[in-house]
Design an enzyme around this catalytic site. Structure first.
Site, PDB file in Angstrom:
ATOM      1  N   GLU A  14       0.814  -1.221   0.000  1.00 48.60           N
ATOM      2  CA  GLU A  14       0.000   0.000   0.000  1.00 48.60           C
ATOM      3  C   GLU A  14       0.845   1.267   0.000  1.00 48.60           C
ATOM      4  O   GLU A  14       0.443   2.280  -0.578  1.00 48.60           O
ATOM      5  CB  GLU A  14      -0.969  -0.004   1.187  1.00 48.60           C
ATOM      6  CG  GLU A  14      -2.220  -0.860   0.970  1.00 48.60           C
ATOM      7  CD  GLU A  14      -1.975  -2.353   1.115  1.00 48.60           C
ATOM      8  OE1 GLU A  14      -0.889  -2.737   1.588  1.00 48.60           O
ATOM      9  OE2 GLU A  14      -2.870  -3.143   0.751  1.00 48.60           O
ATOM     10  N   HIS A  35     -11.775  -6.085   8.242  1.00 44.63           N
ATOM     11  CA  HIS A  35     -12.363  -5.858   6.915  1.00 44.63           C
ATOM     12  C   HIS A  35     -13.759  -5.253   7.042  1.00 44.63           C
ATOM     13  O   HIS A  35     -14.615  -5.482   6.200  1.00 44.63           O
ATOM     14  CB  HIS A  35     -12.481  -7.173   6.133  1.00 44.63           C
ATOM     15  CG  HIS A  35     -11.198  -7.753   5.663  1.00 44.63           C
ATOM     16  ND1 HIS A  35     -10.223  -8.192   6.503  1.00 44.63           N
ATOM     17  CD2 HIS A  35     -10.703  -7.952   4.409  1.00 44.63           C
ATOM     18  CE1 HIS A  35      -9.203  -8.671   5.805  1.00 44.63           C
ATOM     19  NE2 HIS A  35      -9.466  -8.528   4.530  1.00 44.63           N
TER      20      HIS A  35
END
Lengths: 318, 327
Positions: free
Chosen positions: B62, B131
């Site tokens: 990321e 998540h």
């Protein structure tokens, strides 16, 4: 053998950086400059050598903090840099950058980063843009040995390698990860060896010799421009000052600083030039010229108006 | 030429990406699994085939994705970076908060980072605590960033284009429960709108319910039920939480005299608190205390039954609206 004129140009550029940092030290002591300041004394050969190998009209440099030297080596005027450190309206970033977060894109310097290692992925992004825009741009990410333990640097090296991006990762290894010896922080202290893990060339170079740096970076630039991808260079150097102004450096073993002073690049290149037949008077004149330039730039910056607080909300959004 | 198509929310996002890549040659689309696989939710399907190298897969990195977007944007590209789940943006928050948000300001406009981050967030049955988070308040807190949450198919198309056309870093937060939940008529090819602006999803006179993201569908369901009880709730979709369209909120609250803010994110430190503070600062006379509805102060559990007890339900929303109006 490089021309004496080229070596004299290296010397002048290094001397300008050193004089700048000495004046910053004075201005920090008088309180004209406030806050944390990280000087680059002793590491000048890296900036001067690397910038001599780049085409700063298109290439992009992304240093990490300790960035005054990079900014000056890229060609930014000392006056605008002093003004920035002094919080003046004429500062190169209008007082918004300060010592540790400078940028001077008009000189190819796209932003010092005061987050260790964070500039490496951004440099990879600049190189990524080059693979689409046909500019031939090479991006140079410069950071210290400590940054080699940042995840962002690993991600950037892998990303650049797998996409063959035109990036040069240049480690300024001054042996100290802020206040801690880098050797205590890594199992393998030959940091350039990590390059092989990413499938790119890596080399350790003499970071106190501007000509050695120039040659290594020039070769890396040629390689990157040809589309062959990134390179990791580990330039060995020493700080001859603390991590920040006020750092008493108790962590440095006795003899360490003396060795650094004996090897520092400005005295070393001056001795080399004398050996090549350059007259002492010519070196003295160079020194005096740079000293006048820096004193003048500092005095002018001190006389400039402070940055205008009524502009503080400007430039947040387009 | 504008045309109308029957699309899913995911297909609406795909259509916006296709248009951006076609009309902006400087646009790049990259992220984990977005190119050859077409995205883990199928949102970017077909774009690699159509646009070649400008659409590419990245390592699971990321910092490299977002930092690469910052650097590419500084040099004239218009990167659209996908962060697969909003939770993963935290791995590289430095590149958004310390880097992207600073570029223009610190350089006094001589540099800019016109990048778009596409991500999706929120809870869905079976998703684990890493998540399931709703993180818009994290991003909205940062001056220099812009943040939107498209909740309709049309907005999935329109807001993404506004983001990509915008010369600032923009975070577009989608919601995976919407991606494949039915098709709607979506107008494609219209003018790209500037960022900002709320939308009235249901007019009403009794109470203003401000919401955004996927939760607005529960809010609308609640409002529909309450209409049978004689409560007419005005449902306002903020769409952009930065810049927040406060004028639209204040105008609505001036008419209704009541305010409920409903979001899926945690109530504490959420954008809802900011809205209530702004309404209080504006000195609007309210007929009852304003209300915030959001997730209570806990983590989001995996078991669907447990998660459902945390995420505001239609019943909880309806009850809060009723209490507000009957107070």
């Amino acid at each position: 053998m490089p021309e004496t004129a080229a070596l004299l140009a290296h010397l002048e550029s290094m001397r300008r950086i050193r004089s700048f940092e000495e004046e910053v030290t004075r201005l920090r002591a008088t309180g004209d400059i406030v806050g944390s300041v990280h000087l680059c004394n002793g590491q000048e050969a890296i900036y001067v050598g690397a910038c001599a190998a780049l085409d700063l009209s298109r290439d992009a440099v992304f240093p990490t903090y300790r960035g005054h030297g990079w900014t000056l080596a890229c060609g930014a005027p000392p006056h605008a840099l002093f003004a920035e450190l002094l919080g003046r309206a004429t500062g190169i970033n209008g007082g918004r950058g300060g010592s540790a977060y400078l940028s001077a894109p008009e000189y190819g310097m796209y932003g010092e980063n005061s987050i260790v290692g964070a500039g490496a992925p951004i440099a990879a992004g600049a190189a990524l843009a080059a693979t689409f825009d046909g500019s031939g741009r090479v991006a140079l990410a410069a950071f210290g040995d400590g940054a080699m333990n940042q995840g962002a640097v690993h991600e950037a090296m892998n990303f650049a390698a797998v996409r063959a991006l035109p990036v040069i990762f240049l480690v300024e290894n001054n042996h100290y990860s802020e206040l801690t010896p880098i050797a205590d922080m890594v199992r393998v202290d030959r940091l350039f060896k990590r390059a092989s893990a990413y499938g790119m060339p890596g080399a350790r170079i003499d970071g106190n010799d501007p000509e050695a740096v120039r040659q290594a970076v020039a070769e890396a630039v040629r390689r990157a421009r040809s589309g062959a991808g990134p390179v990791l260079l580990e330039a060995m150097t020493q700080r001859i000052v603390g991590h920040y102004i006020g750092d008493a450096q108790h962590y440095r073993p006795s003899g360490d600083l003396d060795a650094a002073l004996a090897a520092e690049p400005i005295g070393r290149l001056a001795r080399e030039l004398l050996g090549l037949g350059v007259a002492q008077s010519e070196l003295d004149e160079l020194e005096a010229r740079v000293a006048r330039e820096i004193a003048d730039a500092s005095a002018r910056a001190l006389a400039d108006p402070v940055a205008d607080p009524t502009t503080v909300l400007e430039h947040l959004y387009a | 030429m504008p045309e109308t198509k029957n699309l899913s929310y995911a297909e609406s996002v795909n259509a916006a990406l296709r248009r951006a890549l076609a009309e902006r040659p400087e646009a790049l689309l990259f992220g984990e699994d977005v190119a050859a696989p077409g995205g883990v939710f199928g949102v970017t399907k077909g774009l690699r085939r159509e646009f070649g190298d400008r659409v590419f897969d990245t390592p699971i990195s990321e910092s490299a994705i977002l930092g690469g977007a910052v650097g590419a944007a500084m040099f004239g590209r218009r990167p659209i970076a996908e962060i697969m789940w909003a939770d993963f943006s935290l791995v590289a928050l430095d590149q958004l908060v310390n880097q992207a948000a600073n570029v223009r300001y610190v350089s006094r406009g001589s540099l800019s980072a016109p990048l778009t981050v596409r991500t999706q967030q929120g809870n869905a049955p079976g998703a684990c605590a890493q998540h399931s988070q709703s993180l818009e308040a994290f991003f909205a807190h940062v001056p220099g960033l812009r943040v939107c949450l498209p909740a309709t198919h049309q907005d999935a198309y329109d807001l993404l284009l506004s983001a990509i056309w915008c010369n600032d870093p923009v975070i577009v937060i989608e919601n995976r429960t919407l991606y494949h939940a039915g098709k709607q008529q979506v107008q494609l090819g219209g003018d790209v709108q500037p960022v900002g602006g709320a939308a009235v999803r249901r007019p009403g006179r009794d109470v203003t319910v401000l919401t955004w993201g996927a939760l607005q569908h529960r809010v609308l369901e609640a409002a529909g039920r309450l209409a049978g009880d004689g409560i007419e709730a005005e449902v306002l979709d903020a769409r952009w939480v930065r810049p927040l369209d406060l004028e639209a909120v204040l105008a609505s609250v001036r008419r209704t005299g009541r305010l409920v803010v409903a979001h899926e994110a945690h109530t504490v430190g959420g954008v809802g608190g900011e809205v209530l503070a702004a309404v209080a600062e504006a000195g609007l006379p309210l007929r009852c205390p304003p209300v915030r509805i959001g997730a209570p102060d806990t983590r989001i559990p995996a078991a669907p039954g447990l998660a459902a007890a945390v995420i505001p339900s239609t019943e909880v929303i309806a009850e809060a609206i009723t209490k507000s109006v009957r107070a």
